[in-house]
Design a protein around this motif. Structure first.
Motif, PDB file in Angstrom:
ATOM      1  N   ARG A   1      55.318  14.855 -20.400  1.00 32.27           N
ATOM      2  CA  ARG A   1      55.501  14.247 -19.416  1.00 32.27           C
ATOM      3  C   ARG A   1      56.757  15.187 -18.250  1.00 32.27           C
ATOM      4  O   ARG A   1      57.429  15.801 -18.064  1.00 32.27           O
ATOM      5  CB  ARG A   1      56.785  12.891 -19.540  1.00 32.27           C
ATOM      6  CG  ARG A   1      56.357  11.928 -18.963  1.00 32.27           C
ATOM      7  CD  ARG A   1      57.369   9.901 -19.811  1.00 32.27           C
ATOM      8  NE  ARG A   1      56.832   9.112 -18.700  1.00 32.27           N
ATOM      9  CZ  ARG A   1      55.548   8.398 -19.745  1.00 32.27           C
ATOM     10  NH1 ARG A   1      55.416   8.281 -20.885  1.00 32.27           N
ATOM     11  NH2 ARG A   1      55.711   7.138 -18.447  1.00 32.27           N
ATOM     12  N   ASN A   2      56.042  14.108 -16.745  1.00 29.21           N
ATOM     13  CA  ASN A   2      56.539  14.574 -15.665  1.00 29.21           C
ATOM     14  C   ASN A   2      57.057  13.717 -14.903  1.00 29.21           C
ATOM     15  O   ASN A   2      56.366  12.753 -14.386  1.00 29.21           O
ATOM     16  CB  ASN A   2      54.811  15.619 -14.549  1.00 29.21           C
ATOM     17  CG  ASN A   2      55.557  16.359 -13.687  1.00 29.21           C
ATOM     18  OD1 ASN A   2      56.494  15.680 -12.893  1.00 29.21           O
ATOM     19  ND2 ASN A   2      54.866  17.675 -13.965  1.00 29.21           N
ATOM     20  N   PRO A   3      58.610  13.901 -14.819  1.00 32.29           N
ATOM     21  CA  PRO A   3      58.563  12.561 -13.844  1.00 32.29           C
ATOM     22  C   PRO A   3      57.707  12.387 -12.506  1.00 32.29           C
ATOM     23  O   PRO A   3      57.785  11.315 -12.084  1.00 32.29           O
ATOM     24  CB  PRO A   3      60.441  12.357 -13.833  1.00 32.29           C
ATOM     25  CG  PRO A   3      60.360  13.335 -15.205  1.00 32.29           C
ATOM     26  CD  PRO A   3      59.270  14.396 -14.563  1.00 32.29           C
ATOM     27  N   ALA A   4      57.647  13.155 -11.791  1.00 32.58           N
ATOM     28  CA  ALA A   4      57.240  13.406 -10.440  1.00 32.58           C
ATOM     29  C   ALA A   4      56.237  13.002 -10.401  1.00 32.58           C
ATOM     30  O   ALA A   4      55.938  12.190  -9.528  1.00 32.58           O
ATOM     31  CB  ALA A   4      57.529  15.110  -9.792  1.00 32.58           C
TER      32      ALA A   4
ATOM     33  N   ARG B   1      47.890   8.879  -3.438  1.00 32.61           N
ATOM     34  CA  ARG B   1      47.284   9.706  -4.807  1.00 32.61           C
ATOM     35  C   ARG B   1      46.087  10.695  -4.444  1.00 32.61           C
ATOM     36  O   ARG B   1      45.820  12.192  -4.454  1.00 32.61           O
ATOM     37  CB  ARG B   1      47.408   8.633  -5.750  1.00 32.61           C
ATOM     38  CG  ARG B   1      48.577   8.653  -6.551  1.00 32.61           C
ATOM     39  CD  ARG B   1      47.667   7.484  -7.626  1.00 32.61           C
ATOM     40  NE  ARG B   1      48.138   5.907  -7.103  1.00 32.61           N
ATOM     41  CZ  ARG B   1      46.537   5.289  -7.500  1.00 32.61           C
ATOM     42  NH1 ARG B   1      45.860   6.056  -7.208  1.00 32.61           N
ATOM     43  NH2 ARG B   1      46.467   4.058  -6.767  1.00 32.61           N
TER      44      ARG B   1
ATOM     45  N   ASP C   1      54.964  10.667 -12.619  1.00 29.03           N
ATOM     46  CA  ASP C   1      55.235   9.227 -12.544  1.00 29.03           C
ATOM     47  C   ASP C   1      55.569   8.550 -11.140  1.00 29.03           C
ATOM     48  O   ASP C   1      55.090   7.202 -11.330  1.00 29.03           O
ATOM     49  CB  ASP C   1      56.410   9.132 -13.415  1.00 29.03           C
ATOM     50  CG  ASP C   1      55.868   9.488 -15.173  1.00 29.03           C
ATOM     51  OD1 ASP C   1      54.791   9.667 -15.281  1.00 29.03           O
ATOM     52  OD2 ASP C   1      57.114   9.727 -16.038  1.00 29.03           O
ATOM     53  N   VAL C   2      56.395   8.921 -10.833  1.00 30.30           N
ATOM     54  CA  VAL C   2      56.390   8.915  -9.305  1.00 30.30           C
ATOM     55  C   VAL C   2      55.253   8.838  -8.488  1.00 30.30           C
ATOM     56  O   VAL C   2      54.841   7.411  -7.885  1.00 30.30           O
ATOM     57  CB  VAL C   2      57.753   9.104  -8.213  1.00 30.30           C
ATOM     58  CG1 VAL C   2      57.751   8.439  -7.393  1.00 30.30           C
ATOM     59  CG2 VAL C   2      59.252   9.354  -9.215  1.00 30.30           C
ATOM     60  N   LEU C   3      54.808   9.676  -8.381  1.00 34.23           N
ATOM     61  CA  LEU C   3      53.603   9.232  -7.443  1.00 34.23           C
ATOM     62  C   LEU C   3      52.133   8.524  -7.759  1.00 34.23           C
ATOM     63  O   LEU C   3      51.699   7.660  -7.117  1.00 34.23           O
ATOM     64  CB  LEU C   3      52.801  11.119  -7.594  1.00 34.23           C
ATOM     65  CG  LEU C   3      51.038  11.091  -7.075  1.00 34.23           C
ATOM     66  CD1 LEU C   3      51.891  10.623  -5.452  1.00 34.23           C
ATOM     67  CD2 LEU C   3      50.690  12.851  -7.135  1.00 34.23           C
ATOM     68  N   HIS C   4      52.176   8.809  -9.317  1.00 28.53           N
ATOM     69  CA  HIS C   4      51.582   7.742  -9.818  1.00 28.53           C
ATOM     70  C   HIS C   4      51.876   5.824  -9.313  1.00 28.53           C
ATOM     71  O   HIS C   4      50.437   4.896  -9.533  1.00 28.53           O
ATOM     72  CB  HIS C   4      51.371   7.310 -11.064  1.00 28.53           C
ATOM     73  CG  HIS C   4      50.308   8.725 -11.994  1.00 28.53           C
ATOM     74  ND1 HIS C   4      50.471   8.962 -12.722  1.00 28.53           N
ATOM     75  CD2 HIS C   4      49.889   9.192 -10.902  1.00 28.53           C
ATOM     76  CE1 HIS C   4      50.031   9.929 -13.347  1.00 28.53           C
ATOM     77  NE2 HIS C   4      49.532  10.592 -11.963  1.00 28.53           N
ATOM     78  N   ARG C   5      52.924   5.073  -8.645  1.00 25.62           N
ATOM     79  CA  ARG C   5      52.833   4.269  -8.084  1.00 25.62           C
ATOM     80  C   ARG C   5      53.004   4.759  -6.694  1.00 25.62           C
ATOM     81  O   ARG C   5      52.798   2.955  -6.089  1.00 25.62           O
ATOM     82  CB  ARG C   5      54.636   4.075  -8.890  1.00 25.62           C
ATOM     83  CG  ARG C   5      54.694   3.662 -10.318  1.00 25.62           C
ATOM     84  CD  ARG C   5      56.172   3.403 -10.762  1.00 25.62           C
ATOM     85  NE  ARG C   5      57.011   4.173 -10.173  1.00 25.62           N
ATOM     86  CZ  ARG C   5      57.698   4.885 -11.273  1.00 25.62           C
ATOM     87  NH1 ARG C   5      57.517   5.495 -12.237  1.00 25.62           N
ATOM     88  NH2 ARG C   5      58.474   5.684 -10.816  1.00 25.62           N
ATOM     89  N   THR C   6      52.567   5.495  -6.534  1.00 28.46           N
ATOM     90  CA  THR C   6      52.139   5.480  -4.896  1.00 28.46           C
ATOM     91  C   THR C   6      50.527   4.849  -4.641  1.00 28.46           C
ATOM     92  O   THR C   6      50.309   4.853  -4.770  1.00 28.46           O
ATOM     93  CB  THR C   6      51.778   6.950  -4.165  1.00 28.46           C
ATOM     94  OG1 THR C   6      51.129   7.129  -4.992  1.00 28.46           O
ATOM     95  CG2 THR C   6      53.588   7.185  -4.373  1.00 28.46           C
TER      96      THR C   6
ATOM     97  N   HIS D   1      44.870   9.944 -10.775  1.00 24.49           N
ATOM     98  CA  HIS D   1      45.276   8.429 -11.477  1.00 24.49           C
ATOM     99  C   HIS D   1      44.074   7.714 -11.082  1.00 24.49           C
ATOM    100  O   HIS D   1      44.653   6.552 -11.083  1.00 24.49           O
ATOM    101  CB  HIS D   1      46.180   7.912 -11.186  1.00 24.49           C
ATOM    102  CG  HIS D   1      47.530   7.977 -12.407  1.00 24.49           C
ATOM    103  ND1 HIS D   1      47.795   7.991 -13.593  1.00 24.49           N
ATOM    104  CD2 HIS D   1      47.812   5.921 -12.147  1.00 24.49           C
ATOM    105  CE1 HIS D   1      47.959   7.306 -14.442  1.00 24.49           C
ATOM    106  NE2 HIS D   1      47.854   6.044 -14.116  1.00 24.49           N
TER     107      HIS D   1
END
Length: 317
Positions: free
Chosen positions: A230-233, A245, A235-240, A141
């Motif tokens: 869309r990939n929920p996992a 990342r 999405d979570v990684l993008h917030r780390t 990201h």
């Protein structure tokens, strides 16, 4: 978003090469595409797979991605290895229009449009990852995608907009007042104003049900290829934190990748409203990276497949 309509593939046409990443039509309804070995192809008579013909028009010497047919019959090509090219479709001559930005090599040219005044806009998907490692940018990201502008007569483009999440497909609005840019890594389309009081500004245009790729202008509508859901996992990684990342991206570029079997395309109006949403699960044709319309058919390209899919176009709403 409304429940998607069913996407009905009619047939597939092998093109004799891997990865017809972008597809565009010419005034005669023929389809142009580029494949991984650098060839630019023209596909004729796609209505019947038994009579479809493939002709080689040129070779870029790199990896052609996004295409834009010019009024004089030449073709603009975003080549992931060579930069922005102009290709003569009658003589096969290839000219490099731009291969660096601000003194640095242009690493990942993705898609291109030309305005009536001769100005060319094109996208650079990532400044950190090349095409072969595109998955690394999606995972990290990085936000290093850019929209670039090449003025008439200029030899080096300028940066029109940066900080984009994997800048990809590009089209001009129906009235020519703004561009629509696909941000694959953010599941969204961004509007970049060409005229008016907001000239040069970028803003949110539409959120999509998956990762947008190349786009095609069809009258009052913009067709958008959805390369993946869309990939929920993810999405979570993008917030780390960025360090997490980056580590995940390093692993991702070395891991085997296979696209999911869900394919989809959407069509929007110039207000960002979805008019058509076509999808199919468990498709044998994977990773739709482009879509164009010719007559009663939609033609789907893919950076993954060795051919294109021809589908029934939906009725107007």
């Amino acid at each position: 978003m409304d429940r998607p309509e069913r996407l009905f593939p009619l047939h597939y046409v092998a093109v004799g090469g891997r990865g017809p990443e972008d597809v565009v039509t010419d005034p005669e309804g023929r389809v142009l595409t580029g494949v991984a070995d650098g060839r630019i192809l023209r596909l004729d008579d796609l209505g019947d797979p038994d009579t479809a013909r493939v002709r080689v028009l040129a070779e870029t010497g790199g990896r052609p991605l996004g295409l834009e047919l010019l009024p004089d019959g030449d073709l603009l090509v975003c080549d992931a290895e060579r930069g922005l090219l102009r290709v003569g479709l009658t003589d096969g001559v290839v000219r490099v229009l731009a291969d660096c930005v601000e003194g640095e090599p242009l690493g990942f040219a993705s898609n291109v449009v030309a305005l009536p005044d001769g100005t060319v806009y094109f996208t650079e998907s990532s400044r950190r990852f090349p095409l072969d490692h595109w998955i690394g940018d999606i995972v990290e990201h990085s936000g290093t995608g850019r929209l670039l502008r090449l003025a008439p007569g200029a030899t080096e483009p300028e940066v029109a907009c940066d900080g984009l999440q994997f800048a990809n497909g590009l089209v001009v609005s129906g009235d020519g007042t703004f561009l629509i840019v696909a941000e694959t890594g953010a599941y969204r389309l961004t509007r970049y104003w060409l005229t008016g009081p907001r000239t040069g500004r970028a803003e949110f245009f539409a959120e999509l049900p998956g990762m947008p790729d190349n786009m095609w202008r069809d009258g009052d509508l913009t067709w958008v290829a959805i390369a993946g859901p869309r990939n929920p996992a993810l999405d979570v990684l993008h917030r780390t934190p960025s360090a997490v990342r980056r580590a995940a991206a390093r692993a991702a570029v070395h891991a085997p990748y296979r696209p999911v079997g869900t394919v989809a395309v959407v069509a929007l109006d110039d207000d960002g409203k979805v008019v058509h949403h076509l999808a199919r699960r468990h498709s044998g044709f994977r990773m739709v990276t482009s879509v164009c319309r010719t007559g009663r058919h939609l033609v789907l390209g893919s950076v993954w497949e060795p051919g294109i899919a021809v589908c029934a176009a939906p009725a107007a709403k």
